[in-house]
Design a protein around this motif. Structure first.
Motif, short mmCIF file in Angstrom:
data_model
loop_
_atom_site.label_atom_id
_atom_site.label_comp_id
_atom_site.label_asym_id
_atom_site.label_seq_id
_atom_site.Cartn_x
_atom_site.Cartn_y
_atom_site.Cartn_z
N MET A 197 0.82 -1.22 0.00
CA MET A 197 0.00 0.00 0.00
C MET A 197 0.85 1.26 0.00
O MET A 197 0.42 2.30 -0.50
N LEU A 198 2.06 1.19 0.54
CA LEU A 198 2.95 2.35 0.50
C LEU A 198 3.42 2.65 -0.93
O LEU A 198 3.83 3.76 -1.23
N ARG A 199 3.34 1.64 -1.80
CA ARG A 199 3.67 1.87 -3.22
C ARG A 199 2.53 2.59 -3.92
O ARG A 199 2.72 3.23 -4.95
N LEU A 200 1.33 2.48 -3.36
CA LEU A 200 0.13 3.05 -4.00
C LEU A 200 -0.26 4.41 -3.46
O LEU A 200 -0.79 5.25 -4.18
N TYR A 201 -0.02 4.63 -2.16
CA TYR A 201 -0.55 5.83 -1.49
C TYR A 201 0.54 6.60 -0.75
O TYR A 201 1.53 6.02 -0.30
N GLU A 202 0.33 7.90 -0.63
CA GLU A 202 1.31 8.77 0.02
C GLU A 202 1.41 8.52 1.53
O GLU A 202 2.45 8.71 2.13
N SER A 203 0.29 8.13 2.13
CA SER A 203 0.29 7.86 3.57
C SER A 203 -0.71 6.76 3.89
O SER A 203 -1.63 6.48 3.11
N LEU A 204 -0.51 6.13 5.05
CA LEU A 204 -1.40 5.07 5.52
C LEU A 204 -1.75 5.31 6.98
O LEU A 204 -0.98 5.94 7.73
N TYR A 205 -2.90 4.81 7.38
CA TYR A 205 -3.29 4.85 8.79
C TYR A 205 -3.41 3.43 9.32
O TYR A 205 -4.00 2.56 8.66
N LEU A 206 -2.84 3.20 10.47
CA LEU A 206 -2.99 1.94 11.19
C LEU A 206 -3.99 2.17 12.30
O LEU A 206 -3.85 3.11 13.09
N LYS A 207 -5.01 1.30 12.37
CA LYS A 207 -6.06 1.46 13.38
C LYS A 207 -6.39 0.11 14.01
O LYS A 207 -6.40 -0.91 13.30
N PRO A 208 -6.69 0.10 15.31
CA PRO A 208 -7.17 -1.16 15.91
C PRO A 208 -8.49 -1.54 15.23
O PRO A 208 -9.33 -0.69 14.98
N ASP A 209 -8.64 -2.83 14.92
CA ASP A 209 -9.86 -3.28 14.26
C ASP A 209 -11.08 -3.03 15.15
O ASP A 209 -12.17 -2.71 14.66
N GLU A 210 -10.89 -3.18 16.44
CA GLU A 210 -11.93 -2.86 17.41
C GLU A 210 -11.42 -1.70 18.24
O GLU A 210 -10.33 -1.77 18.79
N GLY A 211 -12.19 -0.64 18.34
CA GLY A 211 -11.72 0.50 19.14
C GLY A 211 -12.35 1.80 18.68
O GLY A 211 -12.70 1.95 17.52
N THR A 212 -12.49 2.71 19.63
CA THR A 212 -13.09 4.01 19.34
C THR A 212 -12.29 5.12 20.00
O THR A 212 -11.33 4.87 20.73
N GLY A 213 -12.69 6.34 19.73
CA GLY A 213 -12.08 7.49 20.40
C GLY A 213 -10.74 7.93 19.84
O GLY A 213 -10.09 8.81 20.38
N GLY A 214 -10.30 7.30 18.74
CA GLY A 214 -9.04 7.70 18.13
C GLY A 214 -7.81 7.15 18.84
O GLY A 214 -6.69 7.56 18.55
N HIS A 215 -8.00 6.19 19.75
CA HIS A 215 -6.87 5.65 20.50
C HIS A 215 -6.14 4.56 19.70
O HIS A 215 -6.77 3.78 18.99
N GLY A 216 -4.81 4.53 19.84
CA GLY A 216 -4.01 3.49 19.20
C GLY A 216 -3.87 3.63 17.71
O GLY A 216 -3.57 2.66 17.01
N ILE A 217 -4.08 4.86 17.19
CA ILE A 217 -3.99 5.09 15.73
C ILE A 217 -2.60 5.64 15.37
O ILE A 217 -2.05 6.48 16.08
N TYR A 218 -2.06 5.15 14.26
CA TYR A 218 -0.75 5.58 13.77
C TYR A 218 -0.86 6.00 12.31
O TYR A 218 -1.71 5.49 11.57
N LYS A 219 0.03 6.89 11.92
CA LYS A 219 0.11 7.31 10.52
C LYS A 219 1.51 6.99 10.00
O LYS A 219 2.51 7.30 10.65
N ILE A 220 1.58 6.37 8.83
CA ILE A 220 2.86 6.03 8.21
C ILE A 220 3.03 6.80 6.91
O ILE A 220 2.12 6.85 6.09
N THR A 221 4.19 7.41 6.75
CA THR A 221 4.54 8.03 5.47
C THR A 221 5.93 7.57 5.07
O THR A 221 6.78 7.28 5.93
N LYS A 222 6.17 7.50 3.77
CA LYS A 222 7.48 7.13 3.26
C LYS A 222 7.99 8.22 2.35
O LYS A 222 7.32 8.62 1.40
N ILE A 223 9.18 8.74 2.66
CA ILE A 223 9.82 9.74 1.81
C ILE A 223 11.21 9.21 1.46
O ILE A 223 12.03 8.99 2.36
N LYS A 224 11.40 8.95 0.18
CA LYS A 224 12.62 8.29 -0.31
C LYS A 224 12.75 6.94 0.40
O LYS A 224 11.88 6.10 0.28
N ASN A 225 13.82 6.73 1.18
CA ASN A 225 13.97 5.45 1.86
C ASN A 225 13.76 5.56 3.36
O ASN A 225 14.20 4.69 4.11
N LYS A 226 13.12 6.63 3.79
CA LYS A 226 12.86 6.84 5.22
C LYS A 226 11.36 6.66 5.50
O LYS A 226 10.52 7.12 4.73
#
Length: 239
Positions: free
Chosen positions: A34-63
């Protein structure tokens, strides 16, 4: 169903499937693909509310950058980033979702919550629409994670003229109701749905999530209590 189950169920309906961002189980291979397709991704708990445990991933060059709350970490490889999340992944099932470049108001991201409830005839109707403005530097807009609930009209003012704002908000209401009607086929006993809609920089709406136990209190934060009173009234309907 968790977020992934709801996504797969709703994906089968042509009326809303073009508004669903690509969502998969959070394996390393899925994240890499998915990082090959999109500029950013969100990781979310499959069960959960309130915005807790959410992460955002971005890739710039090799970082790779991983953000959570207002914190940010950099990694030289996806393997290292994935390993850093081992504890979270061992405790909870996670999904990975295409990141949406949210519209901004005063340089802060926002999204929309559409409240949909059953009336006395058991038909779904829209009872409220509210905007959620992210806290500065935060990756989520949720009220319980520091987001500010605001009238959606005031958040769209720098993006659309008045007559177009009214039409656009109506469009969001129709989308929220249609999404609730679809998910309601699998949640027949539920009387309320909270549809979270993101708007990208091209003004395309995306259905991020549908809550089957939506928080009503955010509507009470608005100065105008009309929507909140209506939502409360509908919440008291039995049967």
């Amino acid at each position: 169903m968790g977020k992934l189950g709801k996504y797969y169920f709703m994906k089968g309906f042509n009326s809303i499937n073009t508004f669903l961002p690509d969502t998969r189980i959070a394996t390393k291979s899925n994240i890499r693909a998915m990082l090959r397709l999109y500029e950013s991704l969100y990781l979310k708990p499959d069960e959960g509310t309130g915005g807790h445990g959410i992460y955002k991933i971005t890739k710039i060059k090799n970082k790779y950058t991983l953000r959570s709350g207002t914190a940010s970490k950099q990694f030289n490889s996806l393997d290292a980033l994935y390993s850093s999340l081992h504890k979270q992944f061992s405790r909870n099932k996670y999904i990975v979702q295409k990141g949406i470049d949210l519209l901004k108001h005063n340089k802060r991201s926002f999204d929309i919550r559409v409240m949909v409830q059953k009336n006395r005839s058991k038909k779904l109707v829209v009872t409220g629409v509210i905007g959620r403005l992210a806290k500065p530097g935060k990756i989520v807009t949720n009220y319980h994670s520091g987001g500010t609930p605001l009238p959606i009209d005031s958040l769209l003012v720098s993006h659309l003229k008045r007559d177009k704002r009214e039409k656009y908000i109506k469009r969001m209401e129709i989308l929220g109701k249609e999404a609730s009607n679809v998910l309601g086929k699998n949640y027949r006993s539920k009387r309320a749905f909270g549809v979270d809609i993101a708007i990208d920089s091209k003004m395309k709406p995306w259905i991020l999530e549908i809550n089957t136990r939506p928080d009503m209190s955010i509507f009470n934060t608005l100065k105008n209590k009309t929507m909140y009173k209506r939502i409360l009234e509908y919440s008291r309907i039995k049967g």
